[in-house]
Motif scaffolding. Structure first.
Motif, PDB file in Angstrom:
ATOM      1  N   ILE A 680       0.845  -1.213   0.000  1.00 23.60           N
ATOM      2  CA  ILE A 680       0.000   0.000   0.000  1.00 23.60           C
ATOM      3  C   ILE A 680       0.870   1.248   0.000  1.00 23.60           C
ATOM      4  O   ILE A 680       0.637   2.221  -0.729  1.00 23.60           O
ATOM      5  CB  ILE A 680      -0.941  -0.026   1.221  1.00 23.60           C
ATOM      6  CG1 ILE A 680      -1.899  -1.207   1.116  1.00 23.60           C
ATOM      7  CG2 ILE A 680      -1.701   1.281   1.332  1.00 23.60           C
ATOM      8  CD1 ILE A 680      -2.701  -1.465   2.383  1.00 23.60           C
ATOM      9  N   LEU A 681       1.926   1.224   0.836  1.00 25.55           N
ATOM     10  CA  LEU A 681       2.847   2.353   0.941  1.00 25.55           C
ATOM     11  C   LEU A 681       3.541   2.602  -0.393  1.00 25.55           C
ATOM     12  O   LEU A 681       3.691   3.761  -0.835  1.00 25.55           O
ATOM     13  CB  LEU A 681       3.871   2.067   2.041  1.00 25.55           C
ATOM     14  CG  LEU A 681       4.890   3.157   2.356  1.00 25.55           C
ATOM     15  CD1 LEU A 681       4.202   4.407   2.874  1.00 25.55           C
ATOM     16  CD2 LEU A 681       5.890   2.653   3.396  1.00 25.55           C
ATOM     17  N   ALA A 682       3.947   1.518  -1.067  1.00 26.47           N
ATOM     18  CA  ALA A 682       4.636   1.667  -2.367  1.00 26.47           C
ATOM     19  C   ALA A 682       3.722   2.313  -3.399  1.00 26.47           C
ATOM     20  O   ALA A 682       4.143   3.214  -4.152  1.00 26.47           O
ATOM     21  CB  ALA A 682       5.100   0.281  -2.841  1.00 26.47           C
ATOM     22  N   LEU A 683       2.460   1.871  -3.455  1.00 23.76           N
ATOM     23  CA  LEU A 683       1.538   2.449  -4.444  1.00 23.76           C
ATOM     24  C   LEU A 683       1.264   3.924  -4.151  1.00 23.76           C
ATOM     25  O   LEU A 683       1.235   4.756  -5.079  1.00 23.76           O
ATOM     26  CB  LEU A 683       0.226   1.655  -4.447  1.00 23.76           C
ATOM     27  CG  LEU A 683      -0.831   2.129  -5.455  1.00 23.76           C
ATOM     28  CD1 LEU A 683      -0.296   2.053  -6.888  1.00 23.76           C
ATOM     29  CD2 LEU A 683      -2.110   1.319  -5.326  1.00 23.76           C
ATOM     30  N   GLU A 684       1.090   4.274  -2.870  1.00 21.36           N
ATOM     31  CA  GLU A 684       0.833   5.678  -2.517  1.00 21.36           C
ATOM     32  C   GLU A 684       2.028   6.555  -2.857  1.00 21.36           C
ATOM     33  O   GLU A 684       1.879   7.691  -3.324  1.00 21.36           O
ATOM     34  CB  GLU A 684       0.512   5.779  -1.015  1.00 21.36           C
ATOM     35  CG  GLU A 684      -0.837   5.201  -0.645  1.00 21.36           C
ATOM     36  CD  GLU A 684      -1.981   5.923  -1.324  1.00 21.36           C
ATOM     37  OE1 GLU A 684      -1.893   7.165  -1.477  1.00 21.36           O
ATOM     38  OE2 GLU A 684      -2.948   5.252  -1.745  1.00 21.36           O
ATOM     39  N   TYR A 685       3.229   6.013  -2.630  1.00 19.77           N
ATOM     40  CA  TYR A 685       4.431   6.799  -2.946  1.00 19.77           C
ATOM     41  C   TYR A 685       4.533   7.033  -4.454  1.00 19.77           C
ATOM     42  O   TYR A 685       4.822   8.154  -4.909  1.00 19.77           O
ATOM     43  CB  TYR A 685       5.679   6.097  -2.420  1.00 19.77           C
ATOM     44  CG  TYR A 685       6.946   6.851  -2.762  1.00 19.77           C
ATOM     45  CD1 TYR A 685       7.357   7.939  -1.987  1.00 19.77           C
ATOM     46  CD2 TYR A 685       7.720   6.491  -3.873  1.00 19.77           C
ATOM     47  CE1 TYR A 685       8.499   8.642  -2.319  1.00 19.77           C
ATOM     48  CE2 TYR A 685       8.855   7.195  -4.204  1.00 19.77           C
ATOM     49  CZ  TYR A 685       9.251   8.271  -3.423  1.00 19.77           C
ATOM     50  OH  TYR A 685      10.379   8.975  -3.743  1.00 19.77           O
ATOM     51  N   VAL A 686       4.303   5.971  -5.232  1.00 23.05           N
ATOM     52  CA  VAL A 686       4.390   6.113  -6.692  1.00 23.05           C
ATOM     53  C   VAL A 686       3.327   7.095  -7.190  1.00 23.05           C
ATOM     54  O   VAL A 686       3.577   7.930  -8.069  1.00 23.05           O
ATOM     55  CB  VAL A 686       4.242   4.738  -7.373  1.00 23.05           C
ATOM     56  CG1 VAL A 686       4.151   4.886  -8.893  1.00 23.05           C
ATOM     57  CG2 VAL A 686       5.419   3.841  -6.995  1.00 23.05           C
ATOM     58  N   HIS A 687       2.117   7.029  -6.612  1.00 24.29           N
ATOM     59  CA  HIS A 687       1.026   7.912  -7.015  1.00 24.29           C
ATOM     60  C   HIS A 687       1.375   9.378  -6.727  1.00 24.29           C
ATOM     61  O   HIS A 687       1.173  10.269  -7.557  1.00 24.29           O
ATOM     62  CB  HIS A 687      -0.255   7.509  -6.280  1.00 24.29           C
ATOM     63  CG  HIS A 687      -1.489   8.140  -6.852  1.00 24.29           C
ATOM     64  ND1 HIS A 687      -2.762   7.801  -6.474  1.00 24.29           N
ATOM     65  CD2 HIS A 687      -1.652   9.118  -7.807  1.00 24.29           C
ATOM     66  CE1 HIS A 687      -3.631   8.523  -7.147  1.00 24.29           C
ATOM     67  NE2 HIS A 687      -2.984   9.333  -7.975  1.00 24.29           N
TER      68      HIS A 687
END
Length: 822
Positions: A680-687
């Protein structure tokens, strides 16, 4: 034909006869060898008087006393004597039947002659009957004034005169019958003589049938057998069975009598001993007490211990040897004197020797060895025996327990070991109070006594598996044992004297520190014993396991060779563990197969070299396969590094995009909570940094994201895949390829920082085995790389990063996949 002659026993012989018992008082009969006892049968009419017997069976030729009590039976026998008539005698099925009818009687009986009637002193009447011939009961024709019946006479089938088997059978029956008579009572000599010398086989067989101690129904079975040889065989079977039963009863009676005699003898001797001691006015064990005092003079123990010993010994002198407290007091005194009070073995302070011993017995484990050498150096400089308390923790099979032996060998100390697995009674550590029956010291004092010195190397094995219940908490009792500030005065409940344990070198072993009480952990110096890497396992197998198994299986080193490549193949394909126990078992399996070949044909046996290709024949099909690097043909597939209890592994993080309304994240692969949060953290960072990575913002609104970690049946957790997931997502959104032969590990934050993770040594070696050449790590993990043997790092290039943007710059190339999504 010669008339049979009866020789009567004295009349008082019959005083105790009872027809309900079935005991037969023998009456000797003299008869010719060919006599078939058929005289008088030719005068037999169509009807014959019938006499029912209770619990008794009469046989042809046998004379037997019968007590007669029923009025009908009395009238029958008196009339038979007066008119000299023959009667029919048959046994009734139930002895309690007073007025038997035909269905109450057995259908086979014996025609008999009433020889004599005896009036007994007690008013009863006894008739002497002699059997003539068997009959078949056809019909009861009358019941008054007594029973009458129609019968059919039955003849015996005799074997031929030349039948040697039958002769041997008769001889055996004679011997066994006489043995039976002797086992029951002391038989008259005339009876024994008559049995030995009587040549009439019908009489001999029927006499034995009549006199065996068995039930009436079994005797009736014998009577129903018409073939004399078959009857003899059945009789011999019953005689053997009953004689064995008599012998067994006699043996039991003899044993019981011997036990009683032994008890009486011991009681008599004890009473004599007691009288002697009272006359002497002293203890018969004075000599033993004198020896204890002489031994005590040689002991170098504290004055308080000497005083306690003398007081307890004086108490023992006053006790009587037969007193219940005597043995308990003796055991306590012997425990005190057998303990090694202030007796120490001399340490070997040669550091070079200690290093050689440790290196010889264990490969690797540098931190543990270094700690032991440091301890020796302090002892040498300070000349103080105070020992540290070490706890070796790590996975099973890495050599924690065997390290204790090596340390004792290096220090030249005694070695003792106590397994604490499953221990749940505090008294096992502190001992039982002497007021309890069967009290004894705790395991600490017992093993100090066994060691014979007060400074052994004491291994407390499996300390993490101590449990507690209503009997107390052993881990709390261990606090005093393992506290350097307290164990110089350890108090055992049984000993009840403080004992100095400060010179003992305690080494605890554990697999899991989480189950050990925190106060106990605080008292120990924790040293982690890591699992072995592939190269270390190969070295251990080469220098330790293979030579050990060669010797254990009786094979010489010239007869078998296992190269390093083969050992490496065994480790990679047939074991999955941190230690080397399973590897040892696989090597032993190979040795057993080679030993079988050698033992089958030693003359033609040729030396064997086990090659990797031969392992299928020796160990079966490959059990484990390691992941191999799969290339960079697809976008969104990134190689990560993972730590497991059996070493390092590579794993693949895959991400893919699919069209859909609104952003949706799907996570699969049996991931734990921490790993899901990393996704979840990885997707939010990429977004949030889409512009920085050149990603169109509309992709997040119109495409769904799926992150998967293969081998979905295996649970996976931890934060170390954070950078791998970010790289995988950026690759999927941009359709850029990942650089070849690249792997990474590290935790990320929401700000994009890369944090250090654990298990670097195992992860690095797993990457090397998979063919990875470039690795991305956090800068703070550089210290872990420096601890690894440089030989294991050849061919690897390390990239140390602080920020996730550096990871993307190093990991992704500008080349896109052949068939991009957009």
């Amino acid at each position: 034909m010669k008339k049979n002659k009866l020789r009567m026993l004295p009349e008082d012989t019959y005083d105790d006869m009872d027809d309900n018992i079935g005991m037969v008082v023998p009456i000797l009969t003299e008869c010719d060898i060919d006599d078939d006892f058929s005289d008088g049968l030719e005068k037999l009419g169509s009807e014959i008087p019938l006499l029912p017997l209770r619990n008794m069976v009469l046989f042809p030729g046998v004379a037997m006393p019968v007590m007669v009590g029923r009025p009908k039976s009395l009238r029958l026998i008196k009339e038979a004597v007066q008119k000299k008539k023959l009667i029919a005698v048959v046994c009734q099925k139930e002895k309690d039947t007073e007025e038997p009818e035909q269905e109450d009687l057995f259908n086979i009986g014996v025609i008999a002659e009433v020889i004599r009637i005896l009036e007994m002193p007690d008013g009863t009447t006894t008739a002497i009957l002699q059997g003539k011939r068997r009959f078949l009961l056809n019909e009861v024709t009358a019941t008054e004034p007594y029973l009458k019946a129609r019968i059919t006479q039955m003849t015996e089938t005799m074997p031929g005169k030349s039948d040697r088997e039958f002769e041997a059978l008769i001889s055996t029956i004679k011997d066994l019958t006489i043995k039976m008579l002797h086992a029951i009572s002391d038989p008259p000599r005339d009876l024994v003589f008559s049995i030995r010398n009587n040549q009439n086989v019908i009489y001999l067989i029927n006499f034995s049938c009549c006199n065996i101690l068995t039930s009436a129904s079994e005797k009736q079975e014998l009577l129903s057998i018409g073939d004399l040889k078959d009857r003899a065989y059945r009789l011999l079977f019953i005689l053997n069975r009953e004689y064995q039963l008599l012998e067994l009863k006699a043996s039991i009676q003899l044993k019981t009598q011997e036990d009683i005699n032994k008890q009486q003898k011991e009681y008599f001797l004890q009473q004599q001993m007691k009288a002697i001691q009272e006359e002497l006015g002293g203890n018969i064990n004075d000599l033993e007490i004198k020896e204890l005092r002489e031994k005590a003079k040689k002991k170098k123990w504290p004055a308080a211990v000497a005083e306690t010993f003398e007081k307890e010994l004086s108490k023992l002198e006053r006790l009587h040897p037969q007193s219940p407290d005597y043995s308990m007091q003796t055991q306590y005194v012997q425990t005190i004197i057998n303990l090694p009070w202030e007796e120490y073995s001399k340490d070997n302070f040669n550091l070079t020797h200690a290093q050689k011993v440790l290196d010889h017995d264990h490969y690797g484990l540098e931190k543990v060895k270094e700690r032991i050498i440091e301890h020796l150096a302090v002892l040498k400089l300070k000349n103080d025996l105070r020992a540290p308390i070490i706890c070796l923790y790590g996975p099973p099979g890495v050599g924690k327990t065997s390290l204790g032996k090596s340390i004792a060998k290096a220090l030249n100390r005694k070695y003792v070991r106590v397994s604490l697995g499953g221990l749940h009674d505090e008294a096992e550590i502190r001992g039982h109070r002497r007021t309890y029956i069967g009290a004894m010291p705790g395991r600490i004092i017992q093993n100090i006594q066994k060691a014979g010195t007060s400074n052994p190397v004491f291994v407390l094995d499996e300390i993490d598996k101590v449990s507690n219940d209503f009997k107390g908490d052993p881990s709390s009792a261990l606090l005093e044992v393992l506290d350097p500030e307290q164990n110089n005065a350890f108090h055992d409940n049984y000993l009840d004297i403080d004992y100095d344990l400060s010179k003992v070198m305690f080494i605890a072993t554990a697999n899991d520190l989480n189950t050990i009480a925190q106060p106990l952990l605080d008292r120990m110096e924790l040293i982690e014993v890591n699992g072995y890497i592939l190269e270390e396992k190969v070295e251990i197998a080469t220098h330790h396991l293979v030579p050990k198994q060669i010797e254990a299986h009786g094979i010489s080193r010239k007869q078998i060779s296992i190269p390093r490549k083969t050992l490496q193949a065994i480790v990679e394909s047939y074991t999955r563990e941190s230690g080397v126990r399973e590897l040892d078992k696989k090597i032993a399996k190979i040795m057993r197969k080679v030993a079988r070949k050698l033992a089958t044909d030693e003359s033609s046996f040729t030396p064997v070299t086990i090659k990797p290709a031969d392992l299928v024949d020796y160990l079966g099909q490959v059990e484990y396969t390691r992941d191999k690097y799969q290339g960079n043909d697809y976008a969104g597939v990134v190689t990560g590094l993972a730590w497991t209890t059996v070493g390092g592994e590579i794993l693949f993080v895959e991400s893919s995009l699919s069209k859909g309304k609104g952003s949706k994240l799907t996570i699969t692969g049996n991931l734990g909570d921490v790993m899901k949060e990393s996704a979840i953290l990885a997707l939010e960072y990429v977004h949030s940094h889409a512009d920085q990575f050149g990603i169109n913002e509309e992709l997040f609104e119109n495409w769904n994201v799926h992150i998967h970690v293969p081998e979905g049946a295996i649970p996976k957790d931890g934060p170390s895949a954070g950078v791998t997931m970010v790289t995988s997502l950026v690759s999927s959104f941009t359709q850029r390829k990942v650089n070849k032969n690249l792997a990474m590990t590290g935790e990320i934050t929401l700000r994009g920082k890369v944090l250090p993770v654990g298990g670097i040594k195992e992860k690095i070696l797993a990457a090397k085995r998979a063919g990875i050449t470039n690795l991305i790590l956090c800068k703070d993990n550089k210290k872990d790389i420096d601890d690894i043997n440089p030989d294991y790092l050849s061919g690897l290039t390390f990239h140390y990063v602080d920020d996730i943007t550096e990871v993307i710059r190093l990991a992704l190339s500008d080349e896109k996949v052949d068939h991009p999504l957009f």
